[in-house]
Design an enzyme around this catalytic site. Structure first.
Site, PDB file in Angstrom:
ATOM      1  N   LYS A  91       0.800  -1.201   0.000  1.00 42.30           N
ATOM      2  CA  LYS A  91       0.000   0.000   0.000  1.00 42.30           C
ATOM      3  C   LYS A  91       0.846   1.270   0.000  1.00 42.30           C
ATOM      4  O   LYS A  91       1.966   1.220   0.494  1.00 42.30           O
ATOM      5  CB  LYS A  91      -0.949   0.001   1.182  1.00 42.30           C
ATOM      6  CG  LYS A  91      -0.249   0.022   2.539  1.00 42.30           C
ATOM      7  CD  LYS A  91      -1.274  -0.062   3.633  1.00 42.30           C
ATOM      8  CE  LYS A  91      -1.691   1.319   4.032  1.00 42.30           C
ATOM      9  NZ  LYS A  91      -1.134   1.694   5.345  1.00 42.30           N
ATOM     10  N   LYS A 116       1.347 -10.631  11.125  1.00 44.46           N
ATOM     11  CA  LYS A 116       1.491 -10.582  12.584  1.00 44.46           C
ATOM     12  C   LYS A 116       1.127 -11.942  13.165  1.00 44.46           C
ATOM     13  O   LYS A 116       0.125 -12.548  12.771  1.00 44.46           O
ATOM     14  CB  LYS A 116       0.566  -9.506  13.179  1.00 44.46           C
ATOM     15  CG  LYS A 116       1.041  -8.086  12.887  1.00 44.46           C
ATOM     16  CD  LYS A 116       0.133  -7.079  13.555  1.00 44.46           C
ATOM     17  CE  LYS A 116       0.440  -5.663  13.108  1.00 44.46           C
ATOM     18  NZ  LYS A 116       1.563  -5.034  13.791  1.00 44.46           N
ATOM     19  N   ASP A 141      -6.016   4.452   5.132  1.00 46.03           N
ATOM     20  CA  ASP A 141      -4.751   3.989   5.707  1.00 46.03           C
ATOM     21  C   ASP A 141      -4.922   2.715   6.546  1.00 46.03           C
ATOM     22  O   ASP A 141      -4.046   1.854   6.556  1.00 46.03           O
ATOM     23  CB  ASP A 141      -4.174   5.112   6.588  1.00 46.03           C
ATOM     24  CG  ASP A 141      -2.769   4.807   7.082  1.00 46.03           C
ATOM     25  OD1 ASP A 141      -1.929   4.418   6.254  1.00 46.03           O
ATOM     26  OD2 ASP A 141      -2.522   4.946   8.297  1.00 46.03           O
ATOM     27  N   HIS A 167      -6.008  -3.125   6.658  1.00 51.52           N
ATOM     28  CA  HIS A 167      -5.780  -3.906   7.873  1.00 51.52           C
ATOM     29  C   HIS A 167      -7.084  -4.328   8.568  1.00 51.52           C
ATOM     30  O   HIS A 167      -7.262  -5.483   8.942  1.00 51.52           O
ATOM     31  CB  HIS A 167      -4.941  -3.124   8.883  1.00 51.52           C
ATOM     32  CG  HIS A 167      -3.673  -2.575   8.309  1.00 51.52           C
ATOM     33  ND1 HIS A 167      -2.917  -3.252   7.392  1.00 51.52           N
ATOM     34  CD2 HIS A 167      -3.017  -1.401   8.509  1.00 51.52           C
ATOM     35  CE1 HIS A 167      -1.857  -2.536   7.064  1.00 51.52           C
ATOM     36  NE2 HIS A 167      -1.905  -1.405   7.732  1.00 51.52           N
TER      37      HIS A 167
END
Ligand code: BG6
Length: 503
Positions: free
Chosen positions: A160, A194, A246, A251
């Site tokens: 991104k 993660k 963002d 996410h």
């Protein structure tokens, strides 16, 4: 044996080395390379996951020599790798795999020559990491092709911002797909790398307990919070993007997908991504009139976080951006229109300069259908599963128990607590460590497919459009709080509250 050797011995049994590779990093002098890519590769090297046969080839416009690039890599390790893991000999061996080529992709007259660096051996995996602005993706792919560096088994990594809306995202993907097929494209959403996010898959699909209750009959609602205490006004890019693009578009929607998707048949990349895509396509559109009811945007004023006084977003912005109405906070209510989730709201909350850095997913179960404890002290509270993504990674299940001891039947809520820090003593790898080597392994499971990315934009665009057309401004909130009061009202209107960790 020193500390590092001991560590290496203790983890080595689980380290599976990857094939040798040539990793070409475009944008080798940029921030992402310095902060994330080099430290991540260093850790994998230190754990013995790739050998000295592998090469890292930095490419950028700056006129550096190999030695200067190696020095930059050393600096990045010194700055961004914890001291405990900095070992001089390992660093020497690691940076000896680095070389550098000066290159300006935007001008064929200034194209650099990689041919001496790239090995033709098919066993050497060839990967191109485009740590550069998306408007250079097209020219870079063209450079790769025209210079003869393309191979059908080569991989390209992009990340991104993959567009600022559906249209621009299609354009970017079109450029890349002129040269690379979809099975060669690795779109990074670093949240998927993660450990705790991957753990969502284990939690849901390696345990029998949750699946029977993972639906609207037993779940009242879900909360997804990604709170940050850092500011954003000094990051040029942020004022063009805002929190919706963002954080939410990528996410948070990826987190939602992992919570909401149907069990895939296997962990095969496409099996998983097919299921995620179905979730994205089942999201109820939030349009026009719904936008003010279902979303809240905010912007931080000055305030204080953990005793430190911080300026407002406006104060951080450069002079030509003052007065910006860009949001630094978003709260919204998403709904998934399918059998499993009909009627179960997913509340999102994300922002900069919030009270602390805390990301978590809260699954709020429904209350028991009938209480037999009419005379007990304390009414049974509905169970809550809290998946803590960062920091203090772990999983907690809030349960009702009997308060021990005499004095009648007293109920109280206590957590079943799985703290990763207490359970696992080894260092948790950073997202990029996993993702960078998954590219070499050829595993796309933790990368976004093009249709997922585009489905996410289809849902986000109408919200953005409505905000851009709105005459009002984002709600202001003080730094160091949990966002504007309108975000509290958003969930309280539905008779619910944001989870506060008091357990
Ligand atoms: C990035 C965003 O993608 O993720 C940043 O651009 C944000 O604004 C960051 O700070 C958060 O990542 P992490 O891993 O620190 O939670």
């Amino acid at each position: 044996m020193n500390y590092i050797e001991r560590r290496q011995t203790s983890v080595s049994s689980r380290i599976i080395p990857v094939q040798p590779f040539d990793y070409v990093v475009f944008g080798a002098t940029g921030d992402l390379t310095k902060r994330k890519l080099i430290p991540a590769l260093y850790h994998r090297f230190m754990d013995g996951q790739f050998d000295e046969q592998s090469r890292i080839i930095g490419v950028s416009r700056s006129k550096l020599t190999d030695a200067e690039f190696q020095k930059a890599a050393r600096d990045s390790i010194a700055q961004f790798v914890e001291k405990d893991y900095q070992d001089e000999k390992t660093v020497d061996r690691f940076v000896s795999t680095f070389s550098y080529v000066v290159n300006d992709v935007s001008d064929p007259a200034k194209w650099g020559d990689l041919s001496a660096k790239l090995r033709d051996d098919p066993k050497v995996v060839r990967a191109f990491y485009l740590a550069i602005a998306p408007d250079l993706f097209g020219p870079t792919c063209e450079y790769i092709k025209k210079q003869g560096y393309y191979r059908r088994d080569a991989r390209v990594v992009i990340e991104k911002p993959l567009g600022h809306d559906l249209k621009s995202s299609i354009e970017i993907n079109d450029e890349v797909s002129k040269i690379f097929a979809e099975d060669q494209v690795y779109r990074i959403d670093h949240y998927l790398g993660k450990e705790t996010v991957q753990n969502l898959l284990a939690l849901r699909f390696a345990n029998i307990l949750f699946e029977p209750v993972w639906n609207s009959a037993h779940i009242d609602h879900v909360q997804i919070t990604v709170a940050e205490s850092v500011g954003a006004g000094t990051r040029g890019y942020y004022d063009e993007s805002g929190a919706l693009r963002d954080m939410v578009q990528n996410h948070m929607l990826q987190l939602l997908c992992l919570v909401a998707m149907e069990p895939p048949a296997s962990d095969d990349a496409n099996a998983l991504r097919d299921e995620k895509l179905k979730v994205l396509r089942s999201l109820k559109p939030i349009r026009n009139g719904d936008v003010s009811r279902m979303t809240v945007r905010g912007q931080y004023r000055n305030g204080s976080i953990s005793g430190e006084v911080v300026p407002s977003y406006q104060d951080e912005l450069p002079a030509d951006r003052k007065g910006s109405k860009m949001e630094t906070f978003v709260a919204l209510k998403a709904e998934i229109e399918n059998w499993r989730w009909s009627g179960v709201p997913f509340y999102f909350r994300t922002g900069k300069r919030l009270a602390s850095r805390a990301s978590e997913i809260v699954i709020q179960f429904r209350n028991i259908p009938h209480s037999i404890f009419d005379h007990a002290e304390g009414a049974p509270k509905p169970n809550r599963l809290i998946i803590r993504i960062q920091p203090d990674e772990g999983v907690k299940l809030l349960m009702m128990i009997k308060d021990p001891g005499p004095g009648g039947m007293r109920l109280r809520e206590e957590p079943l607590n799985l703290s990763f820090a207490a359970t696992f003593t080894e260092r948790t790898p950073e997202a990029y460590e996993r993702l960078l080597l998954d590219v070499i392994r050829g595993s796309q499971t933790l990368f976004m497919r093009r249709d997922e990315l585009e489905a996410a934009w289809v849902w986000v665009d109408p919200i953005r459009d409505a905000w851009d057309k709105a005459t009002d401004s984002p709600h202001l909130y003080h730094a160091g709080t949990w966002g504007p009061s309108a975000a509290v009202a958003l969930i309280e209107r539905d008779g619910r509250t944001w989870h506060e960790d008091d357990n």
